[in-house]
Design an enzyme around this catalytic site. Structure first.
Site, PDB file in Angstrom:
ATOM      1  N   LYS A 142       0.837  -1.207   0.000  1.00 28.28           N
ATOM      2  CA  LYS A 142       0.000   0.000   0.000  1.00 28.28           C
ATOM      3  C   LYS A 142       0.872   1.257   0.000  1.00 28.28           C
ATOM      4  O   LYS A 142       0.631   2.173  -0.790  1.00 28.28           O
ATOM      5  CB  LYS A 142      -0.919  -0.035   1.230  1.00 28.28           C
ATOM      6  CG  LYS A 142      -1.877   1.128   1.312  1.00 28.28           C
ATOM      7  CD  LYS A 142      -3.120   0.760   2.104  1.00 28.28           C
ATOM      8  CE  LYS A 142      -2.904   0.841   3.602  1.00 28.28           C
ATOM      9  NZ  LYS A 142      -2.748   2.220   4.074  1.00 28.28           N
TER      10      LYS A 142
ATOM     11  N   ARG B 103       2.795   5.931  -3.237  1.00 22.69           N
ATOM     12  CA  ARG B 103       3.926   6.767  -3.649  1.00 22.69           C
ATOM     13  C   ARG B 103       4.132   6.698  -5.153  1.00 22.69           C
ATOM     14  O   ARG B 103       4.395   7.705  -5.805  1.00 22.69           O
ATOM     15  CB  ARG B 103       5.196   6.339  -2.894  1.00 22.69           C
ATOM     16  CG  ARG B 103       5.204   6.812  -1.423  1.00 22.69           C
ATOM     17  CD  ARG B 103       6.180   5.973  -0.604  1.00 22.69           C
ATOM     18  NE  ARG B 103       6.371   6.458   0.753  1.00 22.69           N
ATOM     19  CZ  ARG B 103       5.521   6.243   1.767  1.00 22.69           C
ATOM     20  NH1 ARG B 103       4.401   5.569   1.578  1.00 22.69           N
ATOM     21  NH2 ARG B 103       5.796   6.688   2.988  1.00 22.69           N
TER      22      ARG B 103
ATOM     23  N   SER C 132       7.114   9.584  11.925  1.00 16.78           N
ATOM     24  CA  SER C 132       6.058   9.382  10.935  1.00 16.78           C
ATOM     25  C   SER C 132       6.622   9.451   9.525  1.00 16.78           C
ATOM     26  O   SER C 132       7.147  10.472   9.087  1.00 16.78           O
ATOM     27  CB  SER C 132       4.972  10.449  11.095  1.00 16.78           C
ATOM     28  OG  SER C 132       4.158  10.476   9.934  1.00 16.78           O
TER      29      SER C 132
ATOM     30  N   GLN D 200       4.820   9.344   6.938  1.00 18.55           N
ATOM     31  CA  GLN D 200       3.938  10.195   6.132  1.00 18.55           C
ATOM     32  C   GLN D 200       4.375  11.646   6.211  1.00 18.55           C
ATOM     33  O   GLN D 200       4.440  12.353   5.194  1.00 18.55           O
ATOM     34  CB  GLN D 200       2.488  10.039   6.602  1.00 18.55           C
ATOM     35  CG  GLN D 200       1.925   8.652   6.312  1.00 18.55           C
ATOM     36  CD  GLN D 200       0.556   8.422   6.911  1.00 18.55           C
ATOM     37  OE1 GLN D 200       0.080   9.207   7.728  1.00 18.55           O
ATOM     38  NE2 GLN D 200      -0.078   7.327   6.529  1.00 18.55           N
TER      39      GLN D 200
ATOM     40  N   ASP E 156       1.956  -1.048  11.795  1.00 17.61           N
ATOM     41  CA  ASP E 156       0.659  -1.496  11.262  1.00 17.61           C
ATOM     42  C   ASP E 156       0.377  -2.963  11.574  1.00 17.61           C
ATOM     43  O   ASP E 156      -0.705  -3.466  11.275  1.00 17.61           O
ATOM     44  CB  ASP E 156       0.610  -1.282   9.740  1.00 17.61           C
ATOM     45  CG  ASP E 156       0.621   0.206   9.384  1.00 17.61           C
ATOM     46  OD1 ASP E 156       0.173   1.023  10.210  1.00 17.61           O
ATOM     47  OD2 ASP E 156       1.091   0.547   8.289  1.00 17.61           O
TER      48      ASP E 156
ATOM     49  N   ARG F 177      -6.419   1.865  17.931  1.00 19.03           N
ATOM     50  CA  ARG F 177      -6.194   0.418  17.825  1.00 19.03           C
ATOM     51  C   ARG F 177      -5.892  -0.225  19.164  1.00 19.03           C
ATOM     52  O   ARG F 177      -6.106  -1.432  19.338  1.00 19.03           O
ATOM     53  CB  ARG F 177      -5.074   0.133  16.808  1.00 19.03           C
ATOM     54  CG  ARG F 177      -5.556   0.361  15.389  1.00 19.03           C
ATOM     55  CD  ARG F 177      -4.553  -0.024  14.330  1.00 19.03           C
ATOM     56  NE  ARG F 177      -5.172   0.118  13.019  1.00 19.03           N
ATOM     57  CZ  ARG F 177      -4.506   0.238  11.879  1.00 19.03           C
ATOM     58  NH1 ARG F 177      -3.177   0.230  11.881  1.00 19.03           N
ATOM     59  NH2 ARG F 177      -5.152   0.349  10.733  1.00 19.03           N
TER      60      ARG F 177
HETATM   61  C1  S3P Z   1       2.595   4.950   6.169  1.00 18.88           C
HETATM   62  C2  S3P Z   1       3.163   5.310   7.361  1.00 18.88           C
HETATM   63  C3  S3P Z   1       2.621   4.940   8.665  1.00 18.88           C
HETATM   64  C4  S3P Z   1       1.657   3.759   8.541  1.00 18.88           C
HETATM   65  C5  S3P Z   1       0.669   3.955   7.443  1.00 18.88           C
HETATM   66  C6  S3P Z   1       1.387   4.102   6.106  1.00 18.88           C
HETATM   67  C7  S3P Z   1       3.200   5.413   4.918  1.00 18.88           C
HETATM   68  O1  S3P Z   1       1.921   6.026   9.220  1.00 18.88           O
HETATM   69  O2  S3P Z   1       0.979   3.548   9.759  1.00 18.88           O
HETATM   70  O3  S3P Z   1      -0.218   2.858   7.362  1.00 18.88           O
HETATM   71  O4  S3P Z   1       2.806   4.936   3.828  1.00 18.88           O
HETATM   72  O5  S3P Z   1       4.092   6.269   4.973  1.00 18.88           O
HETATM   73  P1  S3P Z   1       2.678   7.202  10.029  1.00 18.88           P
HETATM   74  O6  S3P Z   1       3.506   7.976   9.090  1.00 18.88           O
HETATM   75  O7  S3P Z   1       1.533   8.022  10.596  1.00 18.88           O
HETATM   76  O8  S3P Z   1       3.457   6.504  11.096  1.00 18.88           O
END
Ligand code: S3P
Length: 425
Positions: free
Chosen positions: A17, A22, A163, A165, A311, A342
């Site tokens: 995913k 990306r 993070s 993200q 995750d 969670r």
């Molecule tokens: C992800 C980063 C994680 C993860 C999410 C996907 C990503 O989140 O929990 O399912 O694709 O960069 P965080 O960046 O909030 O830790």
């Protein structure tokens, strides 16, 4: 009531995913047509496809899992005519914000009721420091986000939470800034963005806990095969781990070392997990994972391990319920702000099944081996990974029970239930 089933055979899981999101987003700003095979055809990643389409990018689905994406170049996106709906997808809204914050136009991005409860200040604050104008609900904390981008400055930014993200959003915005952007992370998080942008020709480098990207003029298009998602494989690896006679092979899984924390923990618990046919695809390590079960014992998962399995905690708790002793997970407060809380979701559902367990503010404990007892309907809280963990728990415990809301599984793993049935038959 019977014990865990014996799992045998081979399985493959849909595309990763994180990498699929990306690949779609980065291809949109490349110069030229990108090709993505093994794309995850699921609700979350299709939200990202809709987002890039609304920015004027042509995305052709050659098949459900193969996309051709007509990159518009870094400065070729156009103002979206309407509100962008990220659905349930935190990755779409947070990483997407990094691209939108760099565009000289207005974008409004929102999501479903679950996403509209998730914290966005972590990405808004640093992007505003770079010069973007971003307004959001609840004192600039919650979606929708209203972004007027452009004119970005370089910054050095120390992230308060680990993070991937947030890191990714800032690195993308950094491609458009007037000077380098450096992001420092408290713990190492998944580095798919760094690998992919590097492969597209961006100047991106890591030094210790800091990643620096330099402004870019153009990115080369991608031609990638997305590996299988270890976060989806997790449920089958855990189910195989809890029975000493199980042996399964999950083919073609992404084994980026920032994503394999669950494998390390399952090994400590007593499962035998090995890689076969190790290879590299699109700059990411890939392998077949061969999992043999064992008599599991409880372990402690330390805060430093969390980003590598963030995750996978719902799946891990299934293993914990069948391991001898008390498994503890700490330093995982982030789990409270995922697709659901969670920590609370796992503990309340496992308790209903008769598993001894409890919450910490930043984690949980689970004691095994549990005798699962039949109970009323369980609540997935609309969270795909909770729903899949509960269905896996039902198989491992040998007790049928009802999980009324499983539609959310389509967020990341359409086809999970038939695959689970096939493997545990
Ligand atoms: C992800 C980063 C994680 C993860 C999410 C996907 C990503 O989140 O929990 O399912 O694709 O960069 P965080 O960046 O909030 O830790």
């Amino acid at each position: 009531m019977s014990g865990p089933p014996i799992l045998r055979g081979e399985v493959s899981v849909p595309g990763d995913k994180s990498i699929s999101h990306r690949a779609a987003m980065f291809s949109a700003i490349a110069t030229g047509t990108g090709r993505v095979r093994g794309f995850l055809h699921a609700e979350d990643t299709l939200r990202t496809v809709s987002m890039v389409r609304s920015l004027g990018v042509r995305v052709e689905a050659v098949s459900p899992t193969e996309l051709r994406i007509g990159g518009q170049g870094m400065r070729g996106l156009s103002e979206p005519p309407d509100v962008i709906d990220a659905g349930n997808s935190g990755t779409t809204i947070r990483i997407g914000s990094g691209i939108l914050a760099a565009q000289p136009f207005l974008s409004v991005i929102t999501g479903d009721p679950y996403l509209r409860r998730r914290p966005m200040a972590r990405v808004i604050r640093p992007l505003v420091r770079m010069g973007a104008k971003i307004l959001a609900r609840d004192g600039d904390r919650l979606p929708p986000l209203c972004i007027r981008g452009g004119g970005l400055r370089g910054i050095r930014y120390e992230m308060p939470v680990a993070s991937a993200q947030v890191k990714s959003a800032l690195l993308l915005a950094g491609l458009y800034a007037d000077a380098p952007v450096t992001v420092m992370e408290p713990l190492p998080t998944r580095d798919h963005t760094e690998r992919m942008l590097g492969a597209m020709g961006a100047d991106i480098a890591r030094e210790g806990n800091a990643v620096t990207v330099r402004p870019a003029e153009r990115l080369s298009p991608l031609d990638v095969a997305v590996p299988g998602d270890i976060s989806s494989a997790a449920f089958f690896l855990v189910l195989a781990s809890v029975h000493p006679m199980s042996e399964i092979t999950v083919r073609g899984v992404g084994v980026n070392p920032h994503r394999t924390g669950l494998l390390a923990v399952l090994r400590r618990m007593g499962a035998d997990l090995r890689y076969a046919d190790e290879r590299s695809e699109g700059g990411e390590p890939v392998a077949d994972i061969v999992a043999r079960g064992g008599e599991l014992v409880a372990v402690r998962v330390d805060p430093g391990e969390i980003p590598g399995l963030v995750d996978e905690v719902p799946a891990l708790c299934v293993a914990a319920a069948f391991a001898r002793g008390r498994t503890e997970v700490r330093g995982a407060a982030e789990l409270r702000v995922k697709e659901s809380d969670r920590i609370s979701a796992i503990v309340s559902n496992l308790a209903a099944l008769g598993v001894a367990c409890g919450e910490y503010p930043d984690g949980l404990w689970v004691e095994g081996p549990a005798a699962i007892r039949p109970c009323g309907p369980l609540d997935s809280r609309g969270d795909h990974r909770i729903a899949m963990a509960l269905l896996a728990m039902g198989k491992a415990g040998g007790v049928p029970f009802d999980v009324p809301d499983t539609a959310c599984i389509d967020t990341s793993f359409p086809g999970f239930q038939p695959l689970l049935e096939r493997l545990t038959r």
